[in-house]
Design an enzyme around this catalytic site. Structure first.
Site, PDB file in Angstrom:
ATOM      1  N   LYS A  36       0.854  -1.194   0.000  1.00 24.72           N
ATOM      2  CA  LYS A  36       0.000   0.000   0.000  1.00 24.72           C
ATOM      3  C   LYS A  36       0.887   1.241   0.000  1.00 24.72           C
ATOM      4  CE  LYS A  36      -2.224   2.041   3.644  1.00 24.72           C
ATOM      5  NZ  LYS A  36      -2.445   3.483   3.632  1.00 24.72           N
ATOM      6  N   ASP A  63      -3.519   4.342  -1.900  1.00 25.23           N
ATOM      7  CA  ASP A  63      -4.393   4.957  -0.893  1.00 25.23           C
ATOM      8  C   ASP A  63      -4.257   6.480  -0.963  1.00 25.23           C
ATOM      9  OD1 ASP A  63      -6.091   5.298   1.232  1.00 25.23           O
ATOM     10  OD2 ASP A  63      -4.622   4.691   2.758  1.00 25.23           O
ATOM     11  N   LYS A  65      -6.992   8.561  -1.359  1.00 28.31           N
ATOM     12  CA  LYS A  65      -8.212   9.169  -0.774  1.00 28.31           C
ATOM     13  C   LYS A  65      -8.656  10.415  -1.538  1.00 28.31           C
ATOM     14  CE  LYS A  65      -7.651   7.455   3.983  1.00 28.31           C
ATOM     15  NZ  LYS A  65      -6.304   6.872   3.996  1.00 28.31           N
ATOM     16  N   ASP A  68     -12.994  15.330  -4.594  1.00 27.26           N
ATOM     17  CA  ASP A  68     -13.002  16.554  -5.404  1.00 27.26           C
ATOM     18  C   ASP A  68     -14.264  16.522  -6.257  1.00 27.26           C
ATOM     19  OD1 ASP A  68     -12.103  18.879  -6.899  1.00 27.26           O
ATOM     20  OD2 ASP A  68     -10.057  18.300  -6.365  1.00 27.26           O
ATOM     21  N   THR A 124     -10.934   7.473  11.219  1.00 29.71           N
ATOM     22  CA  THR A 124     -10.943   7.038  12.622  1.00 29.71           C
ATOM     23  C   THR A 124     -10.339   8.102  13.547  1.00 29.71           C
ATOM     24  OG1 THR A 124      -8.951   5.799  12.112  1.00 29.71           O
ATOM     25  CG2 THR A 124     -10.987   4.547  12.253  1.00 29.71           C
ATOM     26  N   ARG A 215       3.264  -0.473  10.674  1.00 28.28           N
ATOM     27  CA  ARG A 215       4.373  -0.458  11.620  1.00 28.28           C
ATOM     28  C   ARG A 215       4.743  -1.778  12.273  1.00 28.28           C
ATOM     29  NH1 ARG A 215       1.938   4.761  14.236  1.00 28.28           N
ATOM     30  NH2 ARG A 215       0.134   3.630  13.405  1.00 28.28           N
TER      31      ARG A 215
HETATM   32  O1  C5P Z   1       1.332   1.410  10.899  1.00 25.76           O
HETATM   33  P1  C5P Z   1      -0.094   0.954  10.876  1.00 25.76           P
HETATM   34  O2  C5P Z   1      -0.284  -0.546  10.841  1.00 25.76           O
HETATM   35  O3  C5P Z   1      -0.913   1.630  11.929  1.00 25.76           O
HETATM   36  O4  C5P Z   1      -0.552   1.457   9.436  1.00 25.76           O
HETATM   37  C1  C5P Z   1      -1.770   1.833   9.180  1.00 25.76           C
HETATM   38  C2  C5P Z   1      -1.915   2.247   7.740  1.00 25.76           C
HETATM   39  O5  C5P Z   1      -3.314   2.219   7.485  1.00 25.76           O
HETATM   40  C3  C5P Z   1      -1.457   3.662   7.448  1.00 25.76           C
HETATM   41  O6  C5P Z   1      -0.981   3.726   6.107  1.00 25.76           O
HETATM   42  C4  C5P Z   1      -2.698   4.486   7.634  1.00 25.76           C
HETATM   43  O7  C5P Z   1      -2.741   5.593   6.765  1.00 25.76           O
HETATM   44  C5  C5P Z   1      -3.805   3.509   7.262  1.00 25.76           C
HETATM   45  N1  C5P Z   1      -5.072   3.743   7.969  1.00 25.76           N
HETATM   46  C6  C5P Z   1      -5.245   3.643   9.338  1.00 25.76           C
HETATM   47  N2  C5P Z   1      -6.430   3.843   9.940  1.00 25.76           N
HETATM   48  C7  C5P Z   1      -7.465   4.135   9.195  1.00 25.76           C
HETATM   49  C8  C5P Z   1      -7.351   4.246   7.818  1.00 25.76           C
HETATM   50  C9  C5P Z   1      -6.131   4.029   7.219  1.00 25.76           C
HETATM   51  O8  C5P Z   1      -4.333   3.392  10.055  1.00 25.76           O
HETATM   52  N3  C5P Z   1      -8.631   4.289   9.800  1.00 25.76           N
END
Ligand code: C5P
Length: 238
Positions: A36, A63, A65, A68, A124, A215
């Site tokens: 992603k 991603d 998003k 527009d 979120t 992460r």
């Molecule tokens: O590092 P982590 O596992 O938290 O990564 C989350 C990924 O998912 C990031 O790229 C973040 O932008 C995306 N994301 C999120 N929560 C959401 C929507 C997207 O963490 N509600």
């Protein structure tokens, strides 16, 4: 060497550092995960580096998003589809019926393997007070459902869903809507700033089609091992 089995996880490549991104891509794809790319990487490097880093055949979630006027979103979807051939692209459901419909029509212009349009409902990071600031009733779940139904009725192929909402959305939406779920933490990993987390197997059992994990892989001391552990965790339960 045989290619690893495809695992329904997109690894979030959230960095502007190309060396780091390459290492994460190797770790993720070596374990059979998809990729992603979001605004951070894309704003720094654009389609050329997404193309260069993605091994042939690796599932790609773009991603960006988009939100527009319909004509502009349609143009962006056509351009992104032609430049990167992603499997999924995100738009904000709050862009409205005509915008989501235009996104879907633009996606369909790509005959070979068109990108799926995923709608984002309520970020979120927003809570009831933020909705009230926008003049909306302060009920996040109701607003998520409202936007989810709008997205489904306007031609979206799926939704980005918080883990806590999978069950409700699965009950409410047509089964052919894909659910792509971030906020996933493998067994034993730190939650970080994600407030409500779920393990990969829990989310898949509730009806997620794809998971997004960043992460727990990219901040690990050994990203390749972390990615393999996730693939193993899912493989064992599948
Ligand atoms: O590092 P982590 O596992 O938290 O990564 C989350 C990924 O998912 C990031 O790229 C973040 O932008 C995306 N994301 C999120 N929560 C959401 C929507 C997207 O963490 N509600």
């Amino acid at each position: 060497m045989t290619a690893p089995r495809q695992i329904p996880v997109f690894c979030a490549i959230d960095t502007t550092d190309l060396d780091r991104a390459s290492a994460w891509v190797r770790a993720a794809t070596g374990a059979g995960l998809g990729l992603k790319f979001g605004k951070e990487f894309f704003a720094a490097h654009g389609p050329a580096e997404v193309r260069r880093l993605r091994p042939d055949g690796t599932p790609l979630f773009l991603d960006l998003k988009f939100h527009d006027i319909p004509n502009t979103v349609a143009g962006a979807i056509r351009a992104a589809g032609a430049a990167m051939r992603p499997d999924f692209i995100t738009v904000h459901a709050s862009g409205g019926r005509a915008m989501i419909h235009a996104a879907r029509e633009a996606a369909e212009a790509h005959d070979a393997g068109r990108p799926g349009i995923l709608a984002v409902t309520v970020l979120t990071s927003l809570d009831a007070a933020d909705l009230i600031d926008q003049g909306l009733p302060g009920d996040v779940t109701r607003q998520v459902l409202r936007l989810a139904r709008l997205a489904a009725a306007s031609g979206a192929d799926g939704l980005v869903s918080a883990a806590a909402e999978i069950r409700t959305l699965r009950a409410e939406l047509p089964r052919n809507m894909s659910l792509v779920v971030p906020g996933i933490r493998p067994r034993g990993s730190a939650a970080g700033d994600q407030k409500r987390v779920m393990t990969p197997l829990e989310a898949l059992a509730l009806g997620a089609d794809w998971l997004v994990i960043g992460r727990p892989i990219t901040a690990s001391a050994d990203p390749a091992q972390a990615a393999r552990a996730i693939a193993g965790e899912i493989g064992v339960g599948a």
